[in-house]
Design a protein around this motif. Structure first.
Motif, PDB file in Angstrom:
ATOM      1  N   ASP A 117       0.807  -1.224   0.000  1.00  0.00           N
ATOM      2  CA  ASP A 117       0.000   0.000   0.000  1.00  0.00           C
ATOM      3  C   ASP A 117       0.842   1.277   0.000  1.00  0.00           C
ATOM      4  O   ASP A 117       0.331   2.363   0.265  1.00  0.00           O
ATOM      5  CB  ASP A 117      -0.959  -0.005   1.199  1.00  0.00           C
ATOM      6  N   TRP A 118       2.126   1.158  -0.329  1.00  0.00           N
ATOM      7  CA  TRP A 118       3.007   2.335  -0.374  1.00  0.00           C
ATOM      8  C   TRP A 118       2.617   3.220  -1.557  1.00  0.00           C
ATOM      9  O   TRP A 118       2.398   2.739  -2.664  1.00  0.00           O
ATOM     10  CB  TRP A 118       4.463   1.907  -0.502  1.00  0.00           C
ATOM     11  N   VAL A 119       2.514   4.507  -1.344  1.00  0.00           N
ATOM     12  CA  VAL A 119       2.133   5.456  -2.393  1.00  0.00           C
ATOM     13  C   VAL A 119       3.254   6.477  -2.541  1.00  0.00           C
ATOM     14  O   VAL A 119       3.684   7.080  -1.569  1.00  0.00           O
ATOM     15  CB  VAL A 119       0.822   6.191  -2.025  1.00  0.00           C
ATOM     16  N   SER A 120       3.732   6.685  -3.773  1.00  0.00           N
ATOM     17  CA  SER A 120       4.739   7.723  -4.029  1.00  0.00           C
ATOM     18  C   SER A 120       4.038   8.996  -4.482  1.00  0.00           C
ATOM     19  O   SER A 120       3.015   8.939  -5.169  1.00  0.00           O
ATOM     20  CB  SER A 120       5.719   7.264  -5.108  1.00  0.00           C
ATOM     21  N   PHE A 121       4.597  10.125  -4.128  1.00  0.00           N
ATOM     22  CA  PHE A 121       4.029  11.412  -4.515  1.00  0.00           C
ATOM     23  C   PHE A 121       5.127  12.462  -4.485  1.00  0.00           C
ATOM     24  O   PHE A 121       6.184  12.266  -3.873  1.00  0.00           O
ATOM     25  CB  PHE A 121       2.872  11.815  -3.586  1.00  0.00           C
ATOM     26  N   ASP A 122       4.869  13.576  -5.158  1.00  0.00           N
ATOM     27  CA  ASP A 122       5.836  14.673  -5.170  1.00  0.00           C
ATOM     28  C   ASP A 122       5.765  15.443  -3.859  1.00  0.00           C
ATOM     29  O   ASP A 122       4.695  15.607  -3.270  1.00  0.00           O
ATOM     30  CB  ASP A 122       5.546  15.632  -6.339  1.00  0.00           C
ATOM     31  N   LEU A 123       6.920  15.921  -3.433  1.00  0.00           N
ATOM     32  CA  LEU A 123       6.965  16.738  -2.215  1.00  0.00           C
ATOM     33  C   LEU A 123       6.336  18.102  -2.495  1.00  0.00           C
ATOM     34  O   LEU A 123       6.423  18.618  -3.618  1.00  0.00           O
ATOM     35  CB  LEU A 123       8.414  16.923  -1.765  1.00  0.00           C
ATOM     36  N   PRO A 124       5.744  18.707  -1.480  1.00  0.00           N
ATOM     37  CA  PRO A 124       5.167  20.048  -1.668  1.00  0.00           C
ATOM     38  C   PRO A 124       6.252  21.070  -2.014  1.00  0.00           C
ATOM     39  O   PRO A 124       7.378  20.988  -1.516  1.00  0.00           O
ATOM     40  CB  PRO A 124       4.541  20.373  -0.314  1.00  0.00           C
ATOM     41  N   ASN A 125       5.903  22.030  -2.852  1.00  0.00           N
ATOM     42  CA  ASN A 125       6.848  23.101  -3.214  1.00  0.00           C
ATOM     43  C   ASN A 125       7.309  23.883  -1.988  1.00  0.00           C
ATOM     44  O   ASN A 125       8.435  24.371  -1.945  1.00  0.00           O
ATOM     45  CB  ASN A 125       6.222  24.049  -4.241  1.00  0.00           C
ATOM     46  N   ALA A 126       6.440  23.998  -1.004  1.00  0.00           N
ATOM     47  CA  ALA A 126       6.791  24.751   0.212  1.00  0.00           C
ATOM     48  C   ALA A 126       7.980  24.122   0.928  1.00  0.00           C
ATOM     49  O   ALA A 126       8.748  24.828   1.585  1.00  0.00           O
ATOM     50  CB  ALA A 126       5.585  24.825   1.148  1.00  0.00           C
ATOM     51  N   PHE A 127       8.173  22.810   0.800  1.00  0.00           N
ATOM     52  CA  PHE A 127       9.324  22.164   1.429  1.00  0.00           C
ATOM     53  C   PHE A 127      10.625  22.644   0.794  1.00  0.00           C
ATOM     54  O   PHE A 127      11.640  22.786   1.465  1.00  0.00           O
ATOM     55  CB  PHE A 127       9.217  20.643   1.337  1.00  0.00           C
ATOM     56  N   TYR A 128      10.601  22.886  -0.511  1.00  0.00           N
ATOM     57  CA  TYR A 128      11.804  23.383  -1.189  1.00  0.00           C
ATOM     58  C   TYR A 128      12.081  24.840  -0.805  1.00  0.00           C
ATOM     59  O   TYR A 128      13.236  25.234  -0.619  1.00  0.00           O
ATOM     60  CB  TYR A 128      11.663  23.236  -2.706  1.00  0.00           C
ATOM     61  N   ILE A 129      11.000  25.613  -0.678  1.00  0.00           N
ATOM     62  CA  ILE A 129      11.160  27.016  -0.248  1.00  0.00           C
ATOM     63  C   ILE A 129      11.739  27.053   1.170  1.00  0.00           C
ATOM     64  O   ILE A 129      12.651  27.829   1.458  1.00  0.00           O
ATOM     65  CB  ILE A 129       9.814  27.763  -0.317  1.00  0.00           C
ATOM     66  N   SER A 130      11.223  26.187   2.045  1.00  0.00           N
ATOM     67  CA  SER A 130      11.727  26.166   3.423  1.00  0.00           C
ATOM     68  C   SER A 130      13.193  25.748   3.460  1.00  0.00           C
ATOM     69  O   SER A 130      13.950  26.237   4.293  1.00  0.00           O
ATOM     70  CB  SER A 130      10.876  25.245   4.305  1.00  0.00           C
ATOM     71  N   THR A 131      13.588  24.876   2.535  1.00  0.00           N
ATOM     72  CA  THR A 131      15.003  24.476   2.455  1.00  0.00           C
ATOM     73  C   THR A 131      15.873  25.686   2.139  1.00  0.00           C
ATOM     74  O   THR A 131      16.911  25.898   2.783  1.00  0.00           O
ATOM     75  CB  THR A 131      15.200  23.380   1.386  1.00  0.00           C
ATOM     76  N   LEU A 132      15.452  26.468   1.175  1.00  0.00           N
ATOM     77  CA  LEU A 132      16.204  27.673   0.816  1.00  0.00           C
ATOM     78  C   LEU A 132      16.287  28.634   2.006  1.00  0.00           C
ATOM     79  O   LEU A 132      17.361  29.177   2.305  1.00  0.00           O
ATOM     80  CB  LEU A 132      15.539  28.360  -0.382  1.00  0.00           C
TER      81      LEU A 132
END
Length: 195
Positions: free
Chosen positions: A49-64
């Motif tokens: 039942d594992w589901v792959s999905f894209d990470l939210p864009n906000a996670f990339y902004i928070s990384t920056l």
């Protein structure tokens, strides 16, 4: 009186000598905690039942935001060593504000996941979203601790407790802040490459 001053000086020296090793020990325990969580994530990927999905864009902004905050904190420390207190304080406050921005972007990211039907718990949740949200939330809690540390460092900066040749409290706060920064970079790269 002289004996008391000598004992006080020895106490301060011992405290300074033990402060960094104690911080490193606590950070090692945090690394082990997150290593355990990410290991469980990898093992759980084998589930049907594992589901792959894209990470939210906000996670990339928070990384920056958190990477920039670490760079500004290094500049703050650099200027404090040169006794340029106003510049140091400005970069320190900017670091604090970027830390709050990081937390806000994490919240936005959680809402992005909810908006596409990915939940932490409940009948609509998946194992993968539970892991990502859970691990990310645990990091946010550690970052809250970092924000409190930065607040204390800012307060002590205002009180002139740091001098170019006595930066222990500042250094301890900076080490912890850089640690949560590096920890987030590890987590975002882990989530990005291991799906």
């Amino acid at each position: 009186m002289v004996q008391e001053q000598i004992l006080q000086g020895e106490y301060v020296a011992a405290k300074k000598k033990s402060a960094k090793p104690m911080l490193w020990i606590s950070m090692i325990s945090m690394v082990m905690f997150f290593a355990g969580l990410t290991s469980a994530y990898v093992i759980s990927m084998k589930r049907e039942d594992w589901v792959s999905f894209d990470l939210p864009n906000a996670f990339y902004i928070s990384t920056l935001l958190i990477v920039i905050s670490s760079l500004l904190l290094m500049l703050s420390q650099h200027f404090l060593k040169q006794d340029k207190r106003q510049l140091s304080l400005a970069f320190l406050v900017a670091t604090f504000l970027l830390g709050i921005g990081f937390v806000w972007q994490q919240y936005v990211g959680f809402n992005e996941l909810k908006s596409v039907g990915l939940f932490f718990t409940g009948p609509e949740s998946t194992v993968s979203t539970s892991f990502i949200i859970g691990i990310t939330f645990m990091h946010v809690l550690h970052l809250f601790a970092g924000i409190i540390v930065l607040f204390v460092v800012i307060y002590n900066h205002f009180k002139y407790k740091y001098k170019p040749n006595d930066l222990l409290g500042f250094e301890l706060g900076a080490i912890f802040w850089h640690f949560v920064d590096v920890l987030w970079i590890y987590l975002i790269l882990f989530f990005y490459f291991i799906r």
